[in-house]
Design a protein around this motif. Structure first.
Motif, PDB file in Angstrom:
ATOM      1  N   LYS A   1       0.863  -1.178   0.000  1.00 26.20           N
ATOM      2  CA  LYS A   1       0.000   0.000   0.000  1.00 26.20           C
ATOM      3  C   LYS A   1       0.899   1.226   0.000  1.00 26.20           C
ATOM      4  O   LYS A   1       1.898   1.276   0.717  1.00 26.20           O
ATOM      5  N   THR A   2       0.544   2.227  -0.793  1.00 24.66           N
ATOM      6  CA  THR A   2       1.254   3.499  -0.802  1.00 24.66           C
ATOM      7  C   THR A   2       0.547   4.442   0.167  1.00 24.66           C
ATOM      8  O   THR A   2      -0.676   4.604   0.103  1.00 24.66           O
ATOM      9  N   ILE A   3       1.337   5.011   1.064  1.00 26.39           N
ATOM     10  CA  ILE A   3       0.793   5.844   2.137  1.00 26.39           C
ATOM     11  C   ILE A   3       1.510   7.185   2.120  1.00 26.39           C
ATOM     12  O   ILE A   3       2.733   7.246   1.952  1.00 26.39           O
ATOM     13  N   GLN A   4       0.760   8.245   2.336  1.00 27.48           N
ATOM     14  CA  GLN A   4       1.322   9.604   2.340  1.00 27.48           C
ATOM     15  C   GLN A   4       1.906   9.920   3.722  1.00 27.48           C
ATOM     16  O   GLN A   4       1.282  10.574   4.549  1.00 27.48           O
ATOM     17  N   VAL A   5       3.115   9.407   3.949  1.00 26.72           N
ATOM     18  CA  VAL A   5       3.822   9.644   5.210  1.00 26.72           C
ATOM     19  C   VAL A   5       5.309   9.405   4.960  1.00 26.72           C
ATOM     20  O   VAL A   5       5.680   8.639   4.069  1.00 26.72           O
ATOM     21  N   ASN A   6       6.136  10.061   5.746  1.00 24.32           N
ATOM     22  CA  ASN A   6       7.576   9.858   5.675  1.00 24.32           C
ATOM     23  C   ASN A   6       7.901   8.408   6.005  1.00 24.32           C
ATOM     24  O   ASN A   6       7.334   7.835   6.934  1.00 24.32           O
TER      25      ASN A   6
ATOM     26  N   LYS B   1       9.440   1.485   1.839  1.00 20.86           N
ATOM     27  CA  LYS B   1      10.247   1.969   0.718  1.00 20.86           C
ATOM     28  C   LYS B   1       9.847   3.414   0.424  1.00 20.86           C
ATOM     29  O   LYS B   1       8.696   3.664   0.044  1.00 20.86           O
ATOM     30  N   PRO B   2      10.785   4.342   0.608  1.00 17.27           N
ATOM     31  CA  PRO B   2      10.447   5.736   0.302  1.00 17.27           C
ATOM     32  C   PRO B   2      10.259   5.928  -1.195  1.00 17.27           C
ATOM     33  O   PRO B   2      11.092   5.499  -1.991  1.00 17.27           O
ATOM     34  N   LEU B   3       9.145   6.539  -1.576  1.00 15.75           N
ATOM     35  CA  LEU B   3       8.899   6.854  -2.980  1.00 15.75           C
ATOM     36  C   LEU B   3       9.178   8.332  -3.243  1.00 15.75           C
ATOM     37  O   LEU B   3       9.742   8.689  -4.261  1.00 15.75           O
ATOM     38  N   LYS B   4       8.749   9.167  -2.316  1.00 10.26           N
ATOM     39  CA  LYS B   4       9.027  10.604  -2.300  1.00 10.26           C
ATOM     40  C   LYS B   4       9.258  10.957  -0.834  1.00 10.26           C
ATOM     41  O   LYS B   4       9.159  10.096   0.036  1.00 10.26           O
ATOM     42  N   GLU B   5       9.508  12.222  -0.557  1.00  8.32           N
ATOM     43  CA  GLU B   5       9.803  12.620   0.825  1.00  8.32           C
ATOM     44  C   GLU B   5       8.673  12.243   1.790  1.00  8.32           C
ATOM     45  O   GLU B   5       8.911  11.792   2.889  1.00  8.32           O
TER      46      GLU B   5
ATOM     47  N   THR C   1       5.991  10.126   0.892  1.00  4.63           N
ATOM     48  CA  THR C   1       5.231   9.011   0.321  1.00  4.63           C
ATOM     49  C   THR C   1       6.035   7.729   0.505  1.00  4.63           C
ATOM     50  O   THR C   1       7.202   7.669   0.153  1.00  4.63           O
ATOM     51  N   THR C   2       5.381   6.733   1.081  1.00  6.14           N
ATOM     52  CA  THR C   2       6.048   5.474   1.400  1.00  6.14           C
ATOM     53  C   THR C   2       5.213   4.301   0.907  1.00  6.14           C
ATOM     54  O   THR C   2       3.989   4.295   1.056  1.00  6.14           O
ATOM     55  N   LYS C   3       5.896   3.338   0.346  1.00  7.65           N
ATOM     56  CA  LYS C   3       5.246   2.075  -0.002  1.00  7.65           C
ATOM     57  C   LYS C   3       5.542   1.103   1.134  1.00  7.65           C
ATOM     58  O   LYS C   3       6.703   0.868   1.480  1.00  7.65           O
ATOM     59  N   ILE C   4       4.481   0.545   1.713  1.00 10.53           N
ATOM     60  CA  ILE C   4       4.634  -0.452   2.772  1.00 10.53           C
ATOM     61  C   ILE C   4       4.264  -1.811   2.206  1.00 10.53           C
ATOM     62  O   ILE C   4       3.192  -1.978   1.615  1.00 10.53           O
ATOM     63  N   ILE C   5       5.156  -2.750   2.374  1.00  7.93           N
ATOM     64  CA  ILE C   5       4.948  -4.118   1.894  1.00  7.93           C
ATOM     65  C   ILE C   5       4.828  -5.010   3.114  1.00  7.93           C
ATOM     66  O   ILE C   5       5.644  -4.944   4.036  1.00  7.93           O
TER      67      ILE C   5
END
Length: 180
Positions: free
Chosen positions: A35-40, A128-132, A134-138
């Motif tokens: 899931k991609t989540i809007q958090v550092n 996994k950081p995608l942007k500052e 935005t994080t992908k959690i696996i």
């Protein structure tokens, strides 16, 4: 008398067939959701590394509000555990232990189910950081069901059940982390 002998032979054949078929059934399974989540990503990692937080997002904790839960070890460190015991047969008794941490990246867990049927599995959560911000959690689980119980994998799609629980857990996690 001949009827009982035939009945015993038939029953013994069925039991033997059960054990023979179980020899040829794969005993392992793997599931993974993300899931991609809007958090550092460090904020996400710090939150998921504390096993006490799993009760807030893990789907399994919703199945029995009366379940007894306790914690062992230092939160967020290798060796810390969440333990549970439930009268609900879907949950039973078990523990999840942090066995390895790659700071800011990945946490490996060992899941041990003691009741109703013994089972061990390895889980991991990665950030996994995608942007500052935005994080992908696996979230993934690799498991085995021991012989002869592995025969249930012929009739029950364990992977589908678990993937639904991982998906629900990530859906629960998203708003928690995005509020931080």
């Amino acid at each position: 008398m001949k009827f009982f002998v035939k009945l015993i032979v038939v029953l013994a054949t069925i039991v033997a067939l059960f054990f023979v078929v179980a020899l040829f059934v794969d005993d392992s399974f793997k599931v993974e959701k993300s899931k991609t989540i809007q958090v550092n990503h460090q904020v996400a990692f710090d939150y998921i590394s504390n096993l006490k937080n799993q009760k807030d997002f893990g789907a399994w904790f919703d199945l029995d509000p009366k379940m007894k839960i306790w914690y062992e070890g230092n939160p967020g460190e290798v060796g810390s555990k969440v333990c549970w015991k439930s009268k609900n047969k879907e949950i039973g008794r078990g523990e999840e232990e942090i066995i390895r941490i790659q700071d800011g990246k990945r946490i490996d867990f060992k899941l041990r189910i003691f009741e109703p049927e013994p089972m061990e599995a390895e889980l991991y959560m990665e950030t996994k950081p995608l942007k500052e911000e935005t994080t992908k959690i696996i979230w993934a689980l690799n498991g085995e069901i021991s012989y002869p119980w592995n025969i249930i994998l012929l009739f029950n799609d364990v992977s589908a059940e678990i993937v639904d629980d991982l998906e629900k857990g990530l859906e629960n996690l998203k708003p928690i982390l995005e509020k931080r």
